[in-house]
Enzyme design. Structure first.
Site, PDB file in Angstrom:
ATOM      1  N   CYS A   1     168.273  34.033  58.799  1.00  0.00           N
ATOM      2  CA  CYS A   1     167.172  35.166  58.125  1.00  0.00           C
ATOM      3  C   CYS A   1     167.932  36.048  58.265  1.00  0.00           C
ATOM      4  O   CYS A   1     167.605  36.510  56.738  1.00  0.00           O
ATOM      5  CB  CYS A   1     166.646  34.959  59.746  1.00  0.00           C
ATOM      6  SG  CYS A   1     165.867  33.525  60.908  1.00  0.00           S
TER       7      CYS A   1
HETATM    8  C1  UGA Z   1     166.764  37.598  63.765  1.00  0.00           C
HETATM    9  C2  UGA Z   1     165.601  38.509  64.154  1.00  0.00           C
HETATM   10  O1  UGA Z   1     166.229  38.730  65.577  1.00  0.00           O
HETATM   11  C3  UGA Z   1     164.266  37.106  65.534  1.00  0.00           C
HETATM   12  O2  UGA Z   1     163.585  38.569  65.547  1.00  0.00           O
HETATM   13  C4  UGA Z   1     164.269  36.612  64.190  1.00  0.00           C
HETATM   14  O3  UGA Z   1     162.658  35.374  64.259  1.00  0.00           O
HETATM   15  C5  UGA Z   1     164.783  35.799  63.342  1.00  0.00           C
HETATM   16  O4  UGA Z   1     166.355  36.172  63.034  1.00  0.00           O
HETATM   17  C6  UGA Z   1     164.468  34.735  62.404  1.00  0.00           C
HETATM   18  O5  UGA Z   1     163.661  35.689  61.077  1.00  0.00           O
HETATM   19  O6  UGA Z   1     163.938  34.067  62.941  1.00  0.00           O
HETATM   20  P1  UGA Z   1     168.825  35.127  64.694  1.00  0.00           P
HETATM   21  O7  UGA Z   1     169.023  36.029  63.334  1.00  0.00           O
HETATM   22  O8  UGA Z   1     168.666  34.489  65.887  1.00  0.00           O
HETATM   23  O9  UGA Z   1     167.298  35.591  64.512  1.00  0.00           O
HETATM   24  O10 UGA Z   1     169.764  36.642  65.407  1.00  0.00           O
HETATM   25  P2  UGA Z   1     169.734  38.431  66.160  1.00  0.00           P
HETATM   26  O11 UGA Z   1     169.898  38.558  67.479  1.00  0.00           O
HETATM   27  O12 UGA Z   1     168.868  39.267  65.348  1.00  0.00           O
HETATM   28  O13 UGA Z   1     171.121  38.092  64.890  1.00  0.00           O
HETATM   29  C7  UGA Z   1     171.447  38.359  63.620  1.00  0.00           C
HETATM   30  C8  UGA Z   1     172.820  38.940  63.464  1.00  0.00           C
HETATM   31  O14 UGA Z   1     172.844  39.892  63.696  1.00  0.00           O
HETATM   32  C9  UGA Z   1     173.773  38.699  64.249  1.00  0.00           C
HETATM   33  O15 UGA Z   1     174.581  38.033  63.408  1.00  0.00           O
HETATM   34  C10 UGA Z   1     174.747  39.239  65.138  1.00  0.00           C
HETATM   35  O16 UGA Z   1     175.333  39.051  65.472  1.00  0.00           O
HETATM   36  C11 UGA Z   1     174.024  40.591  63.987  1.00  0.00           C
HETATM   37  N1  UGA Z   1     174.016  41.519  65.022  1.00  0.00           N
HETATM   38  C12 UGA Z   1     172.590  41.918  66.286  1.00  0.00           C
HETATM   39  C13 UGA Z   1     174.963  42.714  65.004  1.00  0.00           C
HETATM   40  O17 UGA Z   1     175.480  42.930  64.492  1.00  0.00           O
HETATM   41  N2  UGA Z   1     174.861  44.211  65.945  1.00  0.00           N
HETATM   42  C14 UGA Z   1     173.890  44.056  66.379  1.00  0.00           C
HETATM   43  O18 UGA Z   1     173.170  44.985  67.577  1.00  0.00           O
HETATM   44  C15 UGA Z   1     172.681  42.960  66.609  1.00  0.00           C
END
Ligand code: UGA
Length: 441
Positions: A272
């Site tokens: 995403c």
């Molecule tokens: C993300 C959004 O959080 C959702 O709200 C959205 O619905 C989704 O994309 C989408 O567009 O369908 P997702 O990709 O499943 O969800 O994962 P996240 O938990 O958001 O993490 C995304 C990335 O950011 C991961 O690689 C995670 O490791 C990284 N991340 C997240 C960090 O490096 N630091 C953080 O503090 C949080």
């Protein structure tokens, strides 16, 4: 009476939407063109690893509330509303590929042309602003020979679910966003959600274009938070005794900032954020608007994975010919998804520097084999991965990997050296180990 629902596209979003509605007593027909996927689903097998998903599939098949099918036409004929959750991947220039959305729209239009009853179409796929007005609506109108608002209505209902907690997020969202072509459509979808939740959930109603914008703005903001903390982390590394984890914890206590998405690491991955950022920038370009924050967010993120390799080199010198253990491959914990995973550029860089890579992940090895084949080795446990290695790099913060003790590294590695790319380990507990971490000065 609970309405019957059809869902087109049984990926993450579609499948979670389908089985959650089915679990709450709605009759759901889930349609997908992928026959294997539908066959597997009919046997209760989930095509993806997602906590609780298979349990929900099995339960709703047993109660006969969920019916997987390849027949979109019959799914539509038997239901009064259709959620569309087909994929919208990136094209070469970063803009989104709408071919599946167009295909689904014309299939829906064909079915609606034969229907007498009013039908609601709900776009749940992530689509750039104006797509519903300019692409989906005209496609359905042309194929059905019915004007939007007469015989059918259209809503945009972006999803905000996260992989790894998709079922929970579907049942307990922070808010529901509904973009509507007309009042009847918005009322119909709102009352569906009121029946689904049976509790107070914030429902924000707006135009379709605004709902499309909300999705991109949300993901861009979250990605920006991650790149922001990674920028501060890179600064911390140059300052003796600085620690980004201490800093972000304290800034997150400011209610205006909030504690979430401030975890520094090797950058964001997944299906995403990278794709949506690119699509937003491409949309800005089309509108002749610069989006410098979105560009900087992506730029910081592209460079961030290489920090792990540089920190490793700082610890043990030239990596050429060294056995390097990569701990964690999925783009984040609790998923087997490796799309745009940070582990990919990390491993590519290690191979470029002629290291011998051994990788371990609790769930994603099968995906990794598809990407790296025999160019790296795979371990079936974390212990075997670090055994005999000269450097370990923690790339994905699986809880299980955090259970590795300093003595494990000392006992099993050829020389105990660890790069913590996700700030999983407590530096004060790692005495006797060569250790470096993102954001630690
Ligand atoms: C993300 C959004 O959080 C959702 O709200 C959205 O619905 C989704 O994309 C989408 O567009 O369908 P997702 O990709 O499943 O969800 O994962 P996240 O938990 O958001 O993490 C995304 C990335 O950011 C991961 O690689 C995670 O490791 C990284 N991340 C997240 C960090 O490096 N630091 C953080 O503090 C949080």
């Amino acid at each position: 009476m609970k309405p019957s629902i059809s869902v087109i596209g049984l990926g993450y979003v579609g499948l979670c939407t389908a089985v959650c509605f089915a679990a709450k007593g709605f009759k759901v027909y889930g349609a997908d063109i992928d026959e294997k996927r539908v066959n597997d689903l009919s046997k209760g097998k989930s095509p993806i690893y997602e906590p609780r998903l298979e349990e929900f599939i099995k339960k709703t098949l047993r109660t006969r509330m969920f019916t997987p099918t390849t027949d979109i036409d019959s799914a539509l004929a038997q239901t009064s509303m259709t959620f569309v959750s087909v994929g919208t991947p990136s094209l070469r220039d970063g803009s989104i590929d709408l071919s599946s959305v167009k295909h689904a729209s014309s299939a829906i239009g064909n079915s609606l042309g034969k229907k007498r009853d009013w039908h609601l179409v709900v776009i749940r796929s992530t689509v750039v602003p104006t797509t519903c007005d300019r692409v989906v609506k005209p496609e359905i109108e042309a194929a059905s020979s019915k004007q939007c608002g007469q015989g059918w209505g259209l809503c945009v209902n972006p999803e905000f679910l996260k992989e790894g907690s998709a079922i929970h997020d579907t049942i307990y969202p922070d808010r529901v966003v509904i973009g509507e072509s007309d009042e009847r459509s918005g009322n119909t979808l709102s009352s569906l959600y009121r029946m689904f939740f049976r509790r107070n959930v914030i429902i924000e109603r707006m135009s379709m274009t605004n709902a499309e914008l909300v999705k991109y703005a949300s993901n861009a903001f979250l990605a920006m938070k991650v790149s922001f903390v990674n920028m501060i982390a890179n600064l911390c590394e140059t300052v003796p005794l600085a620690d980004v984890t201490v800093v972000t914890h304290a800034i997150g206590l400011d209610r205006r900032i909030g504690p979430s998405f401030l975890h520094a690491g090797l950058g964001y991955g997944g299906s995403c954020f990278p794709k949506d950022l690119k699509a937003l920038v491409a949309f800005g370009k089309k509108q002749n608007v610069d989006l410098p924050l979105a560009l900087a967010t992506a730029e910081i993120n592209e460079k961030q994975p290489l920090r792990a390799v540089d920190l490793g080199e700082k610890l043990i010198g030239d990596l050429s010919g060294k056995r390097v253990a990569v701990l964690g491959l999925a783009f984040k914990p609790d998923t087997d998804d490796m799309r745009e995973a940070v582990s990919i550029p990390v491993i590519r860089e290690l191979l470029k520097r002629q290291a011998h890579v051994v990788a371990y992940d609790p769930k994603a090895i099968q995906q990794a084999v598809k990407i790296f084949g025999t160019s790296i080795s795979y371990a079936e446990s974390a212990a075997n991965c670090i055994r005999g290695s000269e450097l370990s790099i923690l790339v994905t913060e699986w809880k299980k990997l955090g259970e590795l003790k300093p003595q494990d590294f000392k006992r099993l590695m050829k020389q105990p050296a660890l790069v913590d790319g996700r700030r999983l380990f407590d530096p004060s507990q790692l005495a006797g180990l060569k250790f470096a971490a993102v954001g630690l000065g």
